[in-house]
Scaffold this motif. Structure first.
Motif, PDB file in Angstrom:
ATOM      1  N   ALA A 147       0.758  -1.297   0.082  1.00  0.00           N
ATOM      2  CA  ALA A 147       0.022  -0.060  -0.052  1.00  0.00           C
ATOM      3  C   ALA A 147       0.967   1.372   0.086  1.00  0.00           C
ATOM      4  N   VAL A 148       0.200   2.467  -0.214  1.00  0.00           N
ATOM      5  CA  VAL A 148       0.836   3.578   0.052  1.00  0.00           C
ATOM      6  C   VAL A 148       0.817   3.862   1.510  1.00  0.00           C
ATOM      7  N   TYR A 149       1.705   4.149   2.274  1.00  0.00           N
ATOM      8  CA  TYR A 149       1.596   4.674   3.982  1.00  0.00           C
ATOM      9  C   TYR A 149       1.527   6.020   3.922  1.00  0.00           C
ATOM     10  N   TYR A 150       0.796   6.572   4.601  1.00  0.00           N
ATOM     11  CA  TYR A 150       0.643   8.047   4.940  1.00  0.00           C
ATOM     12  C   TYR A 150       0.744   8.211   6.347  1.00  0.00           C
ATOM     13  N   CYS A 151       1.382   9.332   6.797  1.00  0.00           N
ATOM     14  CA  CYS A 151       1.538  10.064   8.006  1.00  0.00           C
ATOM     15  C   CYS A 151       0.453  10.985   8.307  1.00  0.00           C
ATOM     16  N   ARG A 152       0.011  10.903   9.488  1.00  0.00           N
ATOM     17  CA  ARG A 152      -1.043  12.203   9.831  1.00  0.00           C
ATOM     18  C   ARG A 152      -0.658  12.574  11.173  1.00  0.00           C
ATOM     19  N   ALA A 153      -0.855  13.926  11.165  1.00  0.00           N
ATOM     20  CA  ALA A 153      -0.781  14.699  12.601  1.00  0.00           C
ATOM     21  C   ALA A 153      -2.250  15.091  12.853  1.00  0.00           C
ATOM     22  N   ASP A 154      -2.513  14.989  14.216  1.00  0.00           N
ATOM     23  CA  ASP A 154      -4.003  15.767  14.642  1.00  0.00           C
ATOM     24  C   ASP A 154      -3.642  16.288  15.868  1.00  0.00           C
ATOM     25  N   ARG A 155      -4.164  17.579  15.965  1.00  0.00           N
ATOM     26  CA  ARG A 155      -4.382  18.508  17.054  1.00  0.00           C
ATOM     27  C   ARG A 155      -5.643  19.192  16.910  1.00  0.00           C
ATOM     28  N   PHE A 156      -5.438  20.303  16.682  1.00  0.00           N
ATOM     29  CA  PHE A 156      -6.884  21.204  16.311  1.00  0.00           C
ATOM     30  C   PHE A 156      -7.302  20.960  14.709  1.00  0.00           C
ATOM     31  N   PHE A 157      -6.105  20.374  13.731  1.00  0.00           N
ATOM     32  CA  PHE A 157      -6.463  20.186  12.518  1.00  0.00           C
ATOM     33  C   PHE A 157      -5.909  19.006  12.323  1.00  0.00           C
TER      34      PHE A 157
END
Length: 114
Positions: free
Chosen positions: A91-101
């Motif tokens: 697969a394509v692996y994605y990084c995500r950051a979450d706080r307010f957005f």
């Protein structure tokens, strides 16, 4: 400007290992919950693993016991150690950051050959 840059993807044989990295900038990294997601061809993006700002981890059932998520706040980097890889992990692996957005990286391709 927020940037999440993934690296470490590639081609590996089944049973092998890879370590993905995601370097973050433009955010207060230590305050963000971080995650790895993946999208296989023809399928929806799915959660792989998450790690909170307090380092609590969560994993998809399909990767429990094989993948480990970790973070280094000093380096603004989140990692995904992937062991015992299977062709279905391709697969394509994605990084995500979450706080307010929520912010996404552009992804890194992992291909596992049988």
């Amino acid at each position: 400007q927020v940037q999440l840059v993934e690296s470490g993807g590639g081609l590996v044989q089944a049973g092998g290992s890879l370590r993905l990295s995601c370097a973050a900038s433009g955010i207060i990294f230590s305050a963000n919950n971080m995650g790895w997601y993946r999208q296989a061809p023809g399928k929806q993006r799915e959660l792989v693993a998450t790690i909170t700002s307090g380092s609590t981890t969560n994993y998809a059932d399909s990767v429990k016991g094989r993948f480990t998520i970790s973070r280094d706040n000093a380096k603004n980097t989140v990692y995904l150690q992937m062991n015992s890889l299977k062709p279905e992990d391709t697969a394509v692996y994605y990084c995500r950051a979450d706080r307010f957005f929520g912010y996404w990286g552009k992804g890194t391709l992992v291909t596992v050959s049988s």
